[in-house]
Design a protein around this motif. Structure first.
Motif, PDB file in Angstrom:
ATOM      1  N   LEU A  72      13.845  -0.750   5.904  1.00 38.07           N
ATOM      2  CA  LEU A  72      12.659  -1.572   5.642  1.00 38.07           C
ATOM      3  C   LEU A  72      11.415  -0.950   6.266  1.00 38.07           C
ATOM      4  O   LEU A  72      11.333  -0.799   7.493  1.00 38.07           O
ATOM      5  CB  LEU A  72      12.891  -2.974   6.230  1.00 38.07           C
ATOM      6  N   ASN A  73      10.459  -0.579   5.408  1.00 27.27           N
ATOM      7  CA  ASN A  73       9.111  -0.272   5.896  1.00 27.27           C
ATOM      8  C   ASN A  73       8.228  -1.415   5.388  1.00 27.27           C
ATOM      9  O   ASN A  73       7.761  -1.393   4.242  1.00 27.27           O
ATOM     10  CB  ASN A  73       8.602   1.079   5.387  1.00 27.27           C
ATOM     11  N   ALA A  74       8.019  -2.402   6.232  1.00 22.51           N
ATOM     12  CA  ALA A  74       7.244  -3.579   5.824  1.00 22.51           C
ATOM     13  C   ALA A  74       5.741  -3.309   5.887  1.00 22.51           C
ATOM     14  O   ALA A  74       4.935  -4.214   5.633  1.00 22.51           O
ATOM     15  CB  ALA A  74       7.621  -4.776   6.685  1.00 22.51           C
ATOM     16  N   LYS A 120       1.244   5.264  18.582  1.00 24.62           N
ATOM     17  CA  LYS A 120       0.148   6.200  18.877  1.00 24.62           C
ATOM     18  C   LYS A 120      -1.129   5.780  18.175  1.00 24.62           C
ATOM     19  O   LYS A 120      -2.102   6.518  18.173  1.00 24.62           O
ATOM     20  CB  LYS A 120       0.519   7.603  18.394  1.00 24.62           C
ATOM     21  N   ARG A 121      -1.103   4.602  17.541  1.00 22.24           N
ATOM     22  CA  ARG A 121      -2.233   4.194  16.714  1.00 22.24           C
ATOM     23  C   ARG A 121      -2.964   2.990  17.342  1.00 22.24           C
ATOM     24  O   ARG A 121      -2.862   2.756  18.530  1.00 22.24           O
ATOM     25  CB  ARG A 121      -1.729   3.923  15.282  1.00 22.24           C
ATOM     26  N   GLU A 122      -3.718   2.267  16.538  1.00 19.65           N
ATOM     27  CA  GLU A 122      -4.513   1.154  17.077  1.00 19.65           C
ATOM     28  C   GLU A 122      -3.584   0.135  17.754  1.00 19.65           C
ATOM     29  O   GLU A 122      -2.459  -0.078  17.294  1.00 19.65           O
ATOM     30  CB  GLU A 122      -5.273   0.433  15.952  1.00 19.65           C
ATOM     31  N   PHE A 149      -3.298  -2.984  17.568  1.00 22.97           N
ATOM     32  CA  PHE A 149      -2.693  -4.050  16.740  1.00 22.97           C
ATOM     33  C   PHE A 149      -1.442  -3.575  16.009  1.00 22.97           C
ATOM     34  O   PHE A 149      -0.663  -4.387  15.514  1.00 22.97           O
ATOM     35  CB  PHE A 149      -3.724  -4.652  15.757  1.00 22.97           C
ATOM     36  N   ARG A 150      -1.229  -2.245  15.960  1.00 27.47           N
ATOM     37  CA  ARG A 150       0.003  -1.740  15.320  1.00 27.47           C
ATOM     38  C   ARG A 150       1.134  -1.555  16.321  1.00 27.47           C
ATOM     39  O   ARG A 150       2.254  -1.206  15.958  1.00 27.47           O
ATOM     40  CB  ARG A 150      -0.267  -0.400  14.625  1.00 27.47           C
ATOM     41  N   HIS A 151       0.857  -1.749  17.605  1.00 31.20           N
ATOM     42  CA  HIS A 151       1.889  -1.481  18.618  1.00 31.20           C
ATOM     43  C   HIS A 151       2.954  -2.567  18.646  1.00 31.20           C
ATOM     44  O   HIS A 151       4.035  -2.354  19.178  1.00 31.20           O
ATOM     45  CB  HIS A 151       1.265  -1.355  20.023  1.00 31.20           C
ATOM     46  N   HIS A 164       8.781   3.581   9.890  1.00 29.27           N
ATOM     47  CA  HIS A 164       7.342   3.793   9.701  1.00 29.27           C
ATOM     48  C   HIS A 164       7.084   5.284   9.577  1.00 29.27           C
ATOM     49  O   HIS A 164       7.630   6.070  10.364  1.00 29.27           O
ATOM     50  CB  HIS A 164       6.541   3.233  10.873  1.00 29.27           C
ATOM     51  N   LEU A 165       6.243   5.634   8.611  1.00 31.59           N
ATOM     52  CA  LEU A 165       5.892   7.054   8.445  1.00 31.59           C
ATOM     53  C   LEU A 165       5.122   7.558   9.655  1.00 31.59           C
ATOM     54  O   LEU A 165       5.387   8.634  10.179  1.00 31.59           O
ATOM     55  CB  LEU A 165       5.042   7.209   7.178  1.00 31.59           C
ATOM     56  N   SER A 166       4.117   6.782  10.068  1.00 35.97           N
ATOM     57  CA  SER A 166       3.311   7.166  11.223  1.00 35.97           C
ATOM     58  C   SER A 166       3.962   6.607  12.492  1.00 35.97           C
ATOM     59  O   SER A 166       4.810   5.708  12.412  1.00 35.97           O
ATOM     60  CB  SER A 166       1.893   6.605  11.067  1.00 35.97           C
ATOM     61  N   THR A 221       4.641  -5.700   8.966  1.00 37.90           N
ATOM     62  CA  THR A 221       5.377  -5.512  10.221  1.00 37.90           C
ATOM     63  C   THR A 221       4.700  -6.253  11.369  1.00 37.90           C
ATOM     64  O   THR A 221       5.362  -6.797  12.258  1.00 37.90           O
ATOM     65  CB  THR A 221       5.364  -4.003  10.594  1.00 37.90           C
ATOM     66  N   HIS A 222       3.372  -6.236  11.318  1.00 39.78           N
ATOM     67  CA  HIS A 222       2.589  -6.743  12.448  1.00 39.78           C
ATOM     68  C   HIS A 222       2.154  -8.198  12.269  1.00 39.78           C
ATOM     69  O   HIS A 222       1.565  -8.774  13.177  1.00 39.78           O
ATOM     70  CB  HIS A 222       1.343  -5.866  12.642  1.00 39.78           C
ATOM     71  N   THR A 223       2.407  -8.758  11.094  1.00 38.53           N
ATOM     72  CA  THR A 223       1.846 -10.087  10.801  1.00 38.53           C
ATOM     73  C   THR A 223       2.842 -11.111  10.268  1.00 38.53           C
ATOM     74  O   THR A 223       2.570 -12.304  10.343  1.00 38.53           O
ATOM     75  CB  THR A 223       0.731  -9.984   9.724  1.00 38.53           C
ATOM     76  N   ASN A 265       0.802  -1.232   0.000  1.00 37.22           N
ATOM     77  CA  ASN A 265       0.000   0.000   0.000  1.00 37.22           C
ATOM     78  C   ASN A 265       0.829   1.274   0.000  1.00 37.22           C
ATOM     79  O   ASN A 265       0.273   2.364  -0.150  1.00 37.22           O
ATOM     80  CB  ASN A 265      -1.007   0.023   1.168  1.00 37.22           C
ATOM     81  N   LEU A 266       2.132   1.149   0.129  1.00 36.99           N
ATOM     82  CA  LEU A 266       2.953   2.362   0.126  1.00 36.99           C
ATOM     83  C   LEU A 266       3.104   2.918  -1.291  1.00 36.99           C
ATOM     84  O   LEU A 266       3.495   4.070  -1.458  1.00 36.99           O
ATOM     85  CB  LEU A 266       4.305   2.100   0.786  1.00 36.99           C
ATOM     86  N   ASN A 267       2.759   2.122  -2.299  1.00 38.10           N
ATOM     87  CA  ASN A 267       2.715   2.653  -3.672  1.00 38.10           C
ATOM     88  C   ASN A 267       1.675   3.773  -3.784  1.00 38.10           C
ATOM     89  O   ASN A 267       1.764   4.618  -4.663  1.00 38.10           O
ATOM     90  CB  ASN A 267       2.412   1.540  -4.686  1.00 38.10           C
TER      91      ASN A 267
HETATM   92  C1  DQA Z   1       3.218   1.905   8.313  1.00 39.02           C
HETATM   93  C2  DQA Z   1       2.429   1.563   9.583  1.00 39.02           C
HETATM   94  C3  DQA Z   1       1.701   0.241   9.437  1.00 39.02           C
HETATM   95  O1  DQA Z   1       0.977  -0.059  10.627  1.00 39.02           O
HETATM   96  C4  DQA Z   1       0.732   0.314   8.292  1.00 39.02           C
HETATM   97  O2  DQA Z   1       0.088  -0.929   8.092  1.00 39.02           O
HETATM   98  C5  DQA Z   1       1.340   0.796   7.023  1.00 39.02           C
HETATM   99  C6  DQA Z   1       2.355   1.845   7.077  1.00 39.02           C
HETATM  100  C7  DQA Z   1       3.822   3.319   8.360  1.00 39.02           C
HETATM  101  O3  DQA Z   1       4.698   3.593   7.547  1.00 39.02           O
HETATM  102  O4  DQA Z   1       3.387   4.148   9.173  1.00 39.02           O
HETATM  103  O5  DQA Z   1       0.935   0.403   5.939  1.00 39.02           O
HETATM  104  O6  DQA Z   1       4.289   0.982   8.196  1.00 39.02           O
END
Ligand code: DQA
Length: 144
Positions: A74-76, A107-109, A111-113, A101-103, A80-82, A12-14
């Motif tokens: 690496l921005n997976a 600080k997010r949901e 499941f991203r921690h 990670h960009l975000s 990253t989470h799975t 999705n980073l595309n």
């Molecule tokens: C991300 C954070 C991930 O949780 C998310 O699924 C992304 C982008 C980031 O760059 O902030 O697709 O890796």
């Protein structure tokens, strides 16, 4: 010998710039990659950049960094989470790896921690938008 680094953008980073700009910023992936290449030139690093929405392609690209690249950014993304497969591929590398990670994932949901990569990478940069890649390259250049 010139050092060579690899930058991998995951799923999705595309669609950066279009996708949830309030979370990921307005910069497109091409714009981010342009800044990465500029910094590479300034630091006299050769930079390869790869984006994929497919887990297996990311695993293969990480495997292929062995003997070819001196460092990895690496921005997976969601993997990253799975992805234990991506984690295992990172663990087999013997070069420095910066998780970006960009975000700010903390600080997010909830499941991203949790990052499956956090304890197999050299370090993590999270929450600085596209600039995180540049910070990561500076960090790598001091290590390789
Ligand atoms: C991300 C954070 C991930 O949780 C998310 O699924 C992304 C982008 C980031 O760059 O902030 O697709 O890796």
């Amino acid at each position: 010998m010139r050092k060579k680094i690899l930058v991998i953008h995951g799923p999705n980073l595309n669609l950066l710039g279009v996708r949830e700009p309030q979370v990921y910023g307005a910069q497109t992936l091409d714009a981010v990659n342009g800044e990465i290449m500029d910094l590479g030139r300034r630091l006299e690093l050769d930079v390869d950049i790869f984006q994929s929405n497919h887990e297996g392609e990311i695993v293969e690209t990480i495997q292929n960094a062995r003997g070819r690249h001196h460092g990895l950014i690496l921005n997976a993304a969601a993997y990253t989470h799975t992805s234990i497969a991506i984690r295992d591929a990172v663990a087999l590398l013997d070069i420095p790896v910066v998780e970006v990670h960009l975000s700010n994932i903390y600080k997010r949901e909830p499941f991203r921690h949790h990052s499956l990569l956090a304890d197999v990478v050299t370090g993590q940069i999270t929450g600085f938008g596209g600039r995180g890649y540049l910070l990561g390259i500076h960090a790598l250049s001091g290590l390789i």
